[in-house]
Design an enzyme around this catalytic site. Structure first.
Site, PDB file in Angstrom:
ATOM      1  N   LYS A 286       0.853  -1.199   0.000  1.00  0.00           N
ATOM      2  CA  LYS A 286       0.000   0.000   0.000  1.00  0.00           C
ATOM      3  C   LYS A 286       0.888   1.249   0.000  1.00  0.00           C
ATOM      4  O   LYS A 286       1.975   1.222  -0.568  1.00  0.00           O
ATOM      5  CB  LYS A 286      -0.981  -0.038   1.170  1.00  0.00           C
TER       6      LYS A 286
ATOM      7  N   GLU B 150     -10.897 -11.004  -1.430  1.00  0.00           N
ATOM      8  CA  GLU B 150     -10.546 -10.173  -0.281  1.00  0.00           C
ATOM      9  C   GLU B 150     -11.811  -9.556   0.306  1.00  0.00           C
ATOM     10  O   GLU B 150     -12.246  -8.484  -0.145  1.00  0.00           O
ATOM     11  CB  GLU B 150      -9.590  -9.060  -0.707  1.00  0.00           C
TER      12      GLU B 150
ATOM     13  N   GLY C 284      -7.148  -5.238   6.848  1.00  0.00           N
ATOM     14  CA  GLY C 284      -6.571  -4.292   7.805  1.00  0.00           C
ATOM     15  C   GLY C 284      -7.276  -4.242   9.145  1.00  0.00           C
ATOM     16  O   GLY C 284      -7.035  -3.350   9.946  1.00  0.00           O
TER      17      GLY C 284
HETATM   18  P1  PGA Z   1      -4.225  -6.801   5.270  1.00  0.00           P
HETATM   19  O1  PGA Z   1      -4.489  -6.247   3.794  1.00  0.00           O
HETATM   20  O2  PGA Z   1      -3.375  -8.032   5.155  1.00  0.00           O
HETATM   21  O3  PGA Z   1      -3.518  -5.663   5.964  1.00  0.00           O
HETATM   22  O4  PGA Z   1      -5.556  -7.092   5.859  1.00  0.00           O
HETATM   23  C1  PGA Z   1      -4.727  -7.137   2.730  1.00  0.00           C
HETATM   24  C2  PGA Z   1      -4.870  -6.361   1.446  1.00  0.00           C
HETATM   25  O5  PGA Z   1      -5.303  -5.201   1.500  1.00  0.00           O
HETATM   26  O6  PGA Z   1      -4.536  -6.861   0.366  1.00  0.00           O
END
Ligand code: PGA
Length: 251
Positions: A11, A166, A172
């Site tokens: 990100k 997802e 997150g």
């Molecule tokens: P996360 O994010 O592992 O922090 O939950 C996954 C993603 O956004 O691909």
């Protein structure tokens, strides 16, 4: 046999210095890994050239987190698939839920981007998933079908495309889906792919993403339809990401 896939989505995180130290650590951690896995790290676009040079001589691949749907033009601030490909990256995340929600990308836009990625010999990692509201309304499978169909309709059959399930509420939050539920969703995705692309569905990799850590990676990776994981927060720490890979390979 589908390869196990471990994809990192940084990100909007990491500096140049942190990128160098991440890859130094990751190279050390993966040194003794003999099993074949596809490892993809997607840093912010500006860090791609550095990431490419850090993974020289290793099996780790680099991807972008987003691209524009045109190859060039008057689109201030954007980067194209052609540019990403020129930089040496091989993959590109398309339609991450943060792009769909914060930047209001529609499934049609996501499909254009995936199409442009394929045209430029980049492999798209197309993300789909339902929000908490949609899950609470029992709409998970409907949303999966809707988002996936839009992309399958708009693309020619692409054997090496990667999909990721997802669920938005798991991203997150520290609250992952239950592996059983993720397996149900992903086997449904495979069935929808089969409806459009026939037996190619058996060779397409489908990942799970949403609060993956080294502690839960194996539970997901041992499900028959889950070929890998897309990792956000936990991928910022090279040791933790390497541990996810190790746990996933053992599963
Ligand atoms: P996360 O994010 O592992 O922090 O939950 C996954 C993603 O956004 O691909």
């Amino acid at each position: 046999m589908r390869k196990k896939v471990f994809a990192a989505n940084w990100k909007m995180n990491m500096s140049l210095w942190e990128t160098k130290s991440f890859f130094k650590r990751l190279r050390d951690e993966l040194e003794d890994m003999d099993e074949e896995a596809l490892i993809i790290v997607c840093p912010p676009a500006i860090l791609i050239p550095q990431a490419i040079s850090e993974v020289q001589g290793t099996a780790v691949k680099i991807g972008a987190q987003n691209i524009h749907w045109e190859d060039d033009g008057a689109y201030t601030g954007e980067i194209s698939a052609k540019m990403v490909r020129d930089s040496g990256a091989k993959y590109c995340i398309c339609g991450h839920s943060e792009r769909r929600q914060i930047f209001e990308e529609s499934s049609e836009t996501v499909t254009h981007k995936a199409d442009r990625a394929l045209d430029n010999k980049l492999i798209p990692i197309v993300c789909i998933g339902e929000t908490a509201f949609q899950r609470d309304n029992d709409e998970t499978m409907e949303i999966i079908r809707e988002q996936l169909t839009a992309t399958l309709h708009g693309l020619d059959e692409a054997a090496d495309i990667i999909f990721a399930y997802e669920p938005v509420w798991a991203i997150g939050t520290g609250v992952s889906a239950e592996p059983y539920d993720a397996e149900q969703a992903i086997s449904y995705m495979r069935a929808v792919i089969r409806e459009h692309w026939g037996d190619l569905a058996d060779s397409i990799s489908i990942l799970y993403g949403g609060s993956i850590k080294s502690k839960n990676a194996a539970a997901f990776m041992s499900c028959p339809n889950i070929d890998g994981v897309l990792v956000g927060g936990a991928s910022l720490d090279a040791k933790e990401f390497a541990e996810i890979i190790e746990q996933g390979l053992r599963a």
